[in-house]
Write an enzyme that holds these catalytic residues in place. Structure first.
Site, short mmCIF file in Angstrom:
data_model
loop_
_atom_site.label_atom_id
_atom_site.label_comp_id
_atom_site.label_asym_id
_atom_site.label_seq_id
_atom_site.Cartn_x
_atom_site.Cartn_y
_atom_site.Cartn_z
CB CYS B 106 26.60 5.10 14.38
SG CYS B 106 24.84 4.79 14.20
CG HIS B 123 24.09 1.01 12.52
ND1 HIS B 123 23.97 -0.29 12.94
CD2 HIS B 123 23.28 1.74 13.33
CE1 HIS B 123 23.14 -0.34 13.96
NE2 HIS B 123 22.69 0.87 14.21
CD GLU B 152 28.77 -19.10 -5.99
OE1 GLU B 152 29.03 -20.26 -5.58
OE2 GLU B 152 29.52 -18.45 -6.75
#
Lengths: 246, 246, 246, 246
Positions: B106, B123, B152
């Site tokens: 990544c 991730h 909310e």
């Protein structure tokens, strides 16, 4: 200098406790209880179900049968000298055998995985595994395997021995065998599935659970996790009407 | 006084272990393993999936690839000198590189987040994230983003850099990009989504998971938690026939 | 040398704290709090619900009523001298009674299990147990028991006292009794179910939960886990349209 | 001897750290972080959502806003001198105020519960609570409350102040109020619901979560657990087509 025969004699007298005594957390006799605690928390080895075995050189370490998996201790671990007989059970070459316990009923299945080069084999009763075996049977018939494609987590499963990992666009296939009345009788079904799917690192057992193996402990465990993730996802996808294969 | 080049040489010889050694639990080399243990327990980084990176001044701390996330140690952490190249990978300026490990696949995606001012990027392979990408595709088509309103928990997500948090009556929108065969190839899709949705702090990846970032570690983590809560709620709402946008 | 009567007097004065003080983690006064912590984490004893009791020789150890189960301590445990009266409650022969606490309202039900030879009895409010009682009532009527067959985990449940475990091809049957306004009034229903199903090790209570017992603590706990696994699986099977009996 | 005014001055200078320093695990400043860790693990306070407050004599202990709930420390706790103003916020009488933190936005709602005699008030964003508010709205309209009957766990909820607990055959009713853009604006809705349902110990907030209180910490927590159990059960019952009221 001691022959295997001598070891067996020694086991009967001294029980070779040193084989399961180590300060190294990576020692198989320490890893098996630690793994079982994790598997218990994931719900994979509920009610003494499931089991784990590690091959370390010529020694096979095996969890006992019928114990609470989260309470297992190193001293409860059996050790087999490799190679050893699968059948009959009484001729297996135990060089360490805890008193008052029996080795896992999965032992011949673990030995089958080791014959195929595995370093660790894990057996779980994961409900997600059981549910996908039932869904596959209903949707595609008793001879179908589990198939899923185009999900990133598939990349956590090997394409086959020495072939690297599956790619995102590949289809993962896990064979499913029928359950038997006695766990050891699964062995021929497991062997047949391994022959039909020589690249597989796992076999599902209908209405029962799964056997997953790997080249070493880390690979067996992470492959087991990736498969369980995929089974859970597949059940949720089915509930939502989403197909498993794109 | 040492130039970047000198640092690189030093890394090859001394490996700069001091960069990941600290008694401070808030040090990035201690925070990443701690975060990964939590993410493992939430099922976000099953089977070595997922990853985390923290920017601390001119140092980028990166989790390794392919390790069991709950067992990660500070000594497993990579350190990049900032700024650094995204491509080619071999020209990235590592000033600390653990032996026998590879940095997370990544990494270019984390670097993209840092270019946009993030202090931490997470991730995950959360199943709820994967399921919403599939539901959005089926219900609204491949170009649609995930939308939810009037819940909310939306207030846990920023409206955009320096714009405060979303309000209860706002609609949260998270872009979804298509997955690619190789994780690093997601980078251009991530950048395109960031350009199209300049206020977003997260990008979903179809059939894969999510990238979430924040100004610092606490914000990235709590935003990731709030989003995962919303994805899980959205899947349950869909099962119950409840619409996501009021 | 002290008679039961003397013990009762001693309890009133010294409270016999030694009965619940032990360094042995296997001592019932240590096991009950440890079990309750696990059951709390499984969601079985939410909000002070549920309870556990162990028979150890002539002593019955009982968890108190109305306490937070995960915070229970050995000093909170009641001890009854066996045999003792089930009714009236005030004539039960407590030889240790913590101040400011009441014994579990399940006490007469635990005593019923001990009369039938149990060494440990567990009561949970598991949601899976409650849901199967509702599904059985709707699908098969108020007099039907819960039935499931051909699932490996069934092998974790005994076929009956001294009869070994159920086999894979057997059908597990757990009787269901109707709930009553007061927990102690369940006793006659529990006894009737035990008479009708003399081999059962568990009785479901409609809209309430389950009582599970076993020859010892390990058996009661692992049987309770296996049953809960089967109830959860059964609810998921029902959602997916899969029948419980093959 | 110090007046409230003096305390306020002292707070500005010494910050009264002694108010949150205690070796007693039952001290409110130790209990709040411990409770928040548990609530985090149940998924009730994801992403800094939710909160908890305890009244101890004339001191109100309040968790801070916007912190990771599982990492909260005693030193993060605010202390209000009771009685104190609900509005305007800046006139609330803080006698201990951690630097760089804000008190929970739920503070006026907590104070409302304390005005009604509560000793502890808990606010969660439980997804089960959110889902039942949505199901009630769709099935019975915006003015309906949540109702469930004939489930054993109902007995974990009081019938009203000094009225004992609900019975198995009773119907539990929890009012639902509409959410507002700002948490503090919920106060009038909460007060109206308390007036309309004077016996209630909880109020659901549509698309948001729940406020639960109790005479003391143990009661507030176990009532919150029992309600969450009932909400989860209710959602599962709805999925299975089982009615909530018999």
């Amino acid at each position: 200098m001691a022959s295997t025969q001598d070891n067996a004699v020694a086991a009967a007298t001294t029980n070779n406790d040193y084989l399961v005594q180590s300060d190294d957390p990576e020692h198989p006799a320490n890893l098996i209880p630690e793994l079982c605690r994790k598997f218990y928390n994931w719900g994979w080895v509920t009610g003494t179900g499931g089991g784990t075995s590690i091959r370390h050189g010529d020694h096979i370490f095996i969890a006992p049968s019928g114990v609470q998996k989260e309470l297992m201790k190193s001293e409860n671990i059996f050790v087999l000298q490799w190679p050893t007989k699968k059948y009959p059970a009484e001729e297996r070459n135990y060089i360490r055998r805890p008193l008052k316990l029996n080795p896992s009923a999965c032992t011949p299945l673990f030995l089958t995985a080791f014959e195929h080069g595995a370093g660790c084999c894990i057996h779980t009763h994961s409900q997600w595994a059981v549910l996908v075996t039932l869904l596959v049977e209903r949707e595609k018939g008793p001879d179908a395997c589990f198939e899923i494609s185009t999900i990133e987590q598939i990349k956590g499963i090997p394409r086959g021995k020495g072939k690297g990992m599956l790619g995102y666009h590949d289809t993962l296939r896990i064979p499913i065998i029928e359950n038997t009345a006695f766990e050891e009788d699964l062995t021929s079904g497991l062997e047949a599935a391994m022959n039909k799917y020589p690249d597989t690192y796992a076999v599902l057992v209908r209405r029962h659970g799964i056997y997953v193996w790997g080249d070493n402990v880390a690979k067996a465990k992470t492959q087991c996790e990736s498969l369980d993730y995929l089974f859970q996802l597949a059940v949720e996808m089915h509930k939502l009407g989403l197909p498993w294969v794109k």
